[in-house]
Motif scaffolding. Structure first.
Motif, PDB file in Angstrom:
ATOM      1  N   GLN A  90       0.842  -1.189   0.000  1.00 60.97           N
ATOM      2  CA  GLN A  90       0.000   0.000   0.000  1.00 60.97           C
ATOM      3  C   GLN A  90       0.883   1.247   0.000  1.00 60.97           C
ATOM      4  O   GLN A  90       1.833   1.364   0.757  1.00 60.97           O
ATOM      5  N   GLY A  91       0.565   2.199  -0.902  1.00 58.43           N
ATOM      6  CA  GLY A  91       1.298   3.453  -0.931  1.00 58.43           C
ATOM      7  C   GLY A  91       2.576   3.442  -1.741  1.00 58.43           C
ATOM      8  O   GLY A  91       3.364   4.386  -1.668  1.00 58.43           O
ATOM      9  N   THR A  92       2.815   2.405  -2.535  1.00 57.95           N
ATOM     10  CA  THR A  92       4.037   2.368  -3.350  1.00 57.95           C
ATOM     11  C   THR A  92       3.851   3.030  -4.712  1.00 57.95           C
ATOM     12  O   THR A  92       4.817   3.172  -5.459  1.00 57.95           O
ATOM     13  N   GLY A  93       2.637   3.434  -5.043  1.00 60.94           N
ATOM     14  CA  GLY A  93       2.436   4.219  -6.259  1.00 60.94           C
ATOM     15  C   GLY A  93       1.869   3.471  -7.445  1.00 60.94           C
ATOM     16  O   GLY A  93       2.020   3.921  -8.581  1.00 60.94           O
ATOM     17  N   LYS A  94       1.197   2.350  -7.222  1.00 63.55           N
ATOM     18  CA  LYS A  94       0.662   1.561  -8.344  1.00 63.55           C
ATOM     19  C   LYS A  94      -0.358   2.360  -9.153  1.00 63.55           C
ATOM     20  O   LYS A  94      -0.295   2.393 -10.381  1.00 63.55           O
ATOM     21  N   ASP A  95      -1.274   3.002  -8.441  1.00 64.03           N
ATOM     22  CA  ASP A  95      -2.317   3.762  -9.132  1.00 64.03           C
ATOM     23  C   ASP A  95      -1.725   4.973  -9.850  1.00 64.03           C
ATOM     24  O   ASP A  95      -2.106   5.280 -10.984  1.00 64.03           O
ATOM     25  N   PHE A  96      -0.783   5.649  -9.213  1.00 55.08           N
ATOM     26  CA  PHE A  96      -0.163   6.831  -9.821  1.00 55.08           C
ATOM     27  C   PHE A  96       0.598   6.471 -11.091  1.00 55.08           C
ATOM     28  O   PHE A  96       0.458   7.126 -12.128  1.00 55.08           O
ATOM     29  N   ILE A  97       1.422   5.427 -11.028  1.00 62.53           N
ATOM     30  CA  ILE A  97       2.249   5.050 -12.183  1.00 62.53           C
ATOM     31  C   ILE A  97       1.376   4.665 -13.370  1.00 62.53           C
ATOM     32  O   ILE A  97       1.614   5.099 -14.507  1.00 62.53           O
ATOM     33  N   SER A  98       0.338   3.867 -13.131  1.00 54.16           N
ATOM     34  CA  SER A  98      -0.528   3.441 -14.238  1.00 54.16           C
ATOM     35  C   SER A  98      -1.262   4.633 -14.846  1.00 54.16           C
ATOM     36  O   SER A  98      -1.412   4.720 -16.067  1.00 54.16           O
ATOM     37  N   THR A  99      -1.696   5.567 -13.997  1.00 51.94           N
ATOM     38  CA  THR A  99      -2.371   6.763 -14.514  1.00 51.94           C
ATOM     39  C   THR A  99      -1.396   7.650 -15.285  1.00 51.94           C
ATOM     40  O   THR A  99      -1.725   8.168 -16.363  1.00 51.94           O
ATOM     41  N   TYR A 100      -0.208   7.821 -14.742  1.00 51.56           N
ATOM     42  CA  TYR A 100       0.808   8.661 -15.395  1.00 51.56           C
ATOM     43  C   TYR A 100       1.166   8.121 -16.780  1.00 51.56           C
ATOM     44  O   TYR A 100       1.236   8.885 -17.760  1.00 51.56           O
ATOM     45  N   ILE A 101       1.386   6.814 -16.889  1.00 52.65           N
ATOM     46  CA  ILE A 101       1.760   6.219 -18.174  1.00 52.65           C
ATOM     47  C   ILE A 101       0.619   6.372 -19.180  1.00 52.65           C
ATOM     48  O   ILE A 101       0.846   6.673 -20.357  1.00 52.65           O
ATOM     49  N   HIS A 102      -0.620   6.190 -18.715  1.00 52.68           N
ATOM     50  CA  HIS A 102      -1.775   6.382 -19.609  1.00 52.68           C
ATOM     51  C   HIS A 102      -1.820   7.812 -20.133  1.00 52.68           C
ATOM     52  O   HIS A 102      -1.969   8.039 -21.338  1.00 52.68           O
ATOM     53  N   GLU A 103      -1.702   8.793 -19.233  1.00 53.83           N
ATOM     54  CA  GLU A 103      -1.800  10.194 -19.648  1.00 53.83           C
ATOM     55  C   GLU A 103      -0.655  10.588 -20.575  1.00 53.83           C
ATOM     56  O   GLU A 103      -0.825  11.443 -21.451  1.00 53.83           O
ATOM     57  N   LYS A 104       0.479   9.965 -20.399  1.00 53.84           N
ATOM     58  CA  LYS A 104       1.635  10.299 -21.229  1.00 53.84           C
ATOM     59  C   LYS A 104       1.476   9.796 -22.655  1.00 53.84           C
ATOM     60  O   LYS A 104       1.950  10.438 -23.608  1.00 53.84           O
ATOM     61  N   HIS A 105       0.786   8.673 -22.836  1.00 52.38           N
ATOM     62  CA  HIS A 105       0.752   8.035 -24.155  1.00 52.38           C
ATOM     63  C   HIS A 105      -0.633   7.947 -24.799  1.00 52.38           C
ATOM     64  O   HIS A 105      -0.731   7.589 -25.970  1.00 52.38           O
ATOM     65  N   GLU A 106      -1.698   8.240 -24.032  1.00 50.86           N
ATOM     66  CA  GLU A 106      -3.040   8.091 -24.589  1.00 50.86           C
ATOM     67  C   GLU A 106      -3.889   9.332 -24.314  1.00 50.86           C
ATOM     68  O   GLU A 106      -3.657  10.047 -23.330  1.00 50.86           O
ATOM     69  N   GLU A 107      -4.892   9.572 -25.158  1.00 48.46           N
ATOM     70  CA  GLU A 107      -5.808  10.697 -24.972  1.00 48.46           C
ATOM     71  C   GLU A 107      -7.235  10.250 -24.691  1.00 48.46           C
ATOM     72  O   GLU A 107      -8.097  11.080 -24.398  1.00 48.46           O
ATOM     73  N   GLY A 108      -7.506   8.945 -24.760  1.00 46.86           N
ATOM     74  CA  GLY A 108      -8.855   8.447 -24.505  1.00 46.86           C
ATOM     75  C   GLY A 108      -9.137   8.286 -23.026  1.00 46.86           C
ATOM     76  O   GLY A 108      -8.402   8.769 -22.173  1.00 46.86           O
ATOM     77  N   LEU A 109     -10.207   7.568 -22.706  1.00 46.83           N
ATOM     78  CA  LEU A 109     -10.652   7.413 -21.323  1.00 46.83           C
ATOM     79  C   LEU A 109      -9.813   6.388 -20.568  1.00 46.83           C
ATOM     80  O   LEU A 109      -9.389   5.377 -21.122  1.00 46.83           O
ATOM     81  N   LEU A 110      -9.605   6.673 -19.265  1.00 48.65           N
ATOM     82  CA  LEU A 110      -8.976   5.724 -18.346  1.00 48.65           C
ATOM     83  C   LEU A 110     -10.038   5.288 -17.348  1.00 48.65           C
ATOM     84  O   LEU A 110     -10.569   6.101 -16.589  1.00 48.65           O
ATOM     85  N   VAL A 111     -10.367   3.994 -17.353  1.00 45.40           N
ATOM     86  CA  VAL A 111     -11.428   3.449 -16.509  1.00 45.40           C
ATOM     87  C   VAL A 111     -10.826   2.519 -15.458  1.00 45.40           C
ATOM     88  O   VAL A 111      -9.936   1.729 -15.764  1.00 45.40           O
ATOM     89  N   THR A 112     -11.296   2.640 -14.218  1.00 45.60           N
ATOM     90  CA  THR A 112     -10.868   1.754 -13.131  1.00 45.60           C
ATOM     91  C   THR A 112     -12.055   0.917 -12.678  1.00 45.60           C
ATOM     92  O   THR A 112     -13.136   1.459 -12.415  1.00 45.60           O
TER      93      THR A 112
END
Length: 561
Positions: free
Chosen positions: A329-351
């Motif tokens: 918990q707190g190692t950044g899994k959600d942040f890293i996945s969101t960051y990589i998506h925003e860097k390379h994609e413009e569509g929707l990110l769904v959780t």
């Protein structure tokens, strides 16, 4: 006779300072509100009959001057305001620029040269220059933009970190002093034609019109909530339109509703007309969320361990391979996945959280516009339901949709073999010591912006102490510690005693597991530690430990006896 003054602050943390300063002006009746840009304008229009003088700042003050017929005083940003903000912003070791009008940037340049701060300066003459400049800076690798409300809003909309220049007590005192002497009214903005309004309202349910200066001069919204988030996207779309490109469109998600914005450039008048349409129930199910706000957190990866993780994730993401992120918990899994998506994609990110989501809904799940999906709590999926998820994952991959699976418990990893994901283990904060100091500087700046806290610096001795502290909750725990430190510190520089006191208060929570004694004794120590971290909530503790609540209750009962 007392003058009625209404201070429209661009951010909430200004209000306590205004209240303190107002006590020094008994001849003024001072009311306050929080509102920036168009929100500030709406407040001014509503309160105009009950107000003699308005006070606001920067672009908001200028917009209010255009909307009302009462005097409006601008709290000009002072050199001291700039010095404090530049000092705070320089604590974060990320590429930073300051954008502002010439009245701001020429003072900022003198301060930056004097203090030898590595911050670039860019001067703009007109508001319409800002979006293009911010986009250029983003392409040049800048991560943080310092400026006023509109500049930080635009920067954050483009995915950069906006750093707002805040006003000090002296600046507010000067504005109130000017309010005593104000004696003129100013007139501006024309009201759109009533005939035009009637025609528009009959034909369109949601319409917004911008003038040549890109100010909203008319809006008629009846089928959706015209939030600040929608306005931000509208302003971005506005920059894509001109005489050579008279039309533009954009899809956004707000509150799980898909909203389409269509823009038209009316060359005869130089106006831009926007039609908004909401598509109901795009994705409106329990356990399902859609990423609608861009990240404004700097990517901190000084350590080689986290650099390797980012490199691995990015490589697999580019090849559209499913990724299993494993970490505490707190190692950044959600942040890293969101960051990589925003860097390379413009569509929707769904959780999708399978503890709440009905997995059978995957059979009718709308994948249009979706570019990345994150799965949480896949361990909640039963054996008979695995085939449904496997089929859905295969369908996503065929449509070139990226897949992330987030897993906290290491013992659950083997149960995900059927998903055929590429496993990546995230390091704990103790395994990436080089990132602790940059994180501390970021949190220090973040809390100052959010809460208006006093400290702007931290001593090296305190940094070393925090570097050596054990963080059972990783980045989350460091964040909580820094929050307590800045809230308890009254000086501009964080005192070492403050850090020691906060760490002492959290000593029991932060105490590492000794791994001495019998297996039963070690198990007891782990249970006690997790119980404290979850504020003695047995349900959450059992979930963290991967056992049911009855088993936890039995173990606690055995310890009592």
């Amino acid at each position: 006779m007392k003058s009625r003054v209404h201070v429209i602050a661009p951010y909430a943390t200004m209000l306590p300072v205004v209240k303190e300063c107002s006590a020094l002006f008994p001849e003024l009746i001072v009311n306050t509100s929080v509102g920036s840009l168009e929100d500030g304008v709406n407040i001014a229009i509503k309160e105009e009959c009950n107000t003699d003088i308005f006070i606001s700042r920067g672009t908001t003050a200028r917009l209010i001057k255009e909307a009302v017929k009462k005097p409006v005083i601008d709290m000009h940003i002072s050199g001291y305001d700039l010095m404090r903000s530049l000092s705070l912003a320089s604590n974060i070791t990320t590429k930073t620029a300051l954008i502002g009008m010439r009245s701001i940037t020429h003072v900022a340049k003198a301060i930056i040269d004097l203090m030898d701060i590595p911050i670039a300066i860019y001067t703009v003459e007109h508001l319409e220059e800002i979006p293009t400049l911010v986009l250029e800076l983003k392409n040049k690798g800048f991560k943080q933009i310092i400026g006023d409300v509109i500049i930080t809003h635009i920067s954050e909309t483009y995915g950069l970190k906006g750093f707002l220049i805040q006003s000090c007590k002296e600046t507010i005192l000067q504005a109130l002093e000017r309010a005593k002497q104000a004696n003129e009214y100013k007139n501006n903005i024309d009201v759109p034609s009533k005939i035009f309004e009637q025609i528009v309202q009959k034909k369109y349910k949601n319409i917004v019109v911008l003038n040549k200066e890109n100010h909203i001069i008319y809006e008629h919204i009846s089928k959706l909530n015209f939030t600040g988030e929608i306005k931000d996207h509208l302003y971005i779309l506005n920059t894509d339109m001109n005489e050579l490109k008279p039309r533009a469109s954009k899809l956004i998600v707000v509150d799980n509703d898909l909203i389409e914005i269509k823009g038209y450039f009316v060359s005869e008048f130089g106006y831009k007309l926007f039609i908004l349409k909401k598509y109901d129930q795009l994705i409106n199910q329990s356990g399902l969320t859609v990423q609608t706000h861009p990240l404004h957190i700097p990517v901190i990866k000084e350590s080689t361990s986290i650099q390797h993780v980012y490199k691995q994730v990015e490589l697999l993401f580019k090849h559209r391979e499913p990724i299993l992120l494993i970490g505490q918990q707190g190692t950044g899994k959600d942040f890293i996945s969101t960051y990589i998506h925003e860097k390379h994609e413009e569509g929707l990110l769904v959780t999708i959280n399978f503890k709440l989501f009905n997995i059978d809904q995957l059979k009718i799940f709308p994948l249009q516009h979706v570019r990345t999906i994150k799965f949480q709590h896949c361990e909640a999926i039963g054996e008979q339901q695995k085939e449904v998820l496997s089929s859905f994952v295969q369908q996503c991959l065929e449509k070139n949709i990226h897949i992330f699976v987030l897993c906290e418990e290491s013992q659950q990893v083997d149960s995900f073999e059927w998903l055929k994901c590429n496993k990546i283990q995230l390091p704990t904060l103790s395994e990436r010591k080089e990132d602790i100091v940059p994180l501390i500087h970021y949190f220090l700046s973040q809390f100052h912006e959010k809460y208006g806290t006093t400290p702007v610096k931290i001593k090296n001795k305190s940094l070393s102490l925090l570097e050596e502290t054990n963080y059972p909750l990783n980045i989350d725990d460091l964040h909580a510690i820094m929050k307590q430190i800045v809230l308890n510190e009254k000086d501009y520089i964080i005192q070492h005693e403050t850090v020691e006191n906060i760490l002492k208060q959290r000593n029991q929570t932060l105490k590492p597991i000794s791994f001495k004694g019998t297996l039963k004794e070690i198990e007891k120590e782990i249970i006690e530690l997790v119980l404290k971290e979850e504020n003695f909530n047995q349900s959450k503790t059992a979930e963290r430990l991967g056992i049911n609540r009855a088993t936890l209750w039995r173990k606690l009962k055995n310890e009592v006896h």
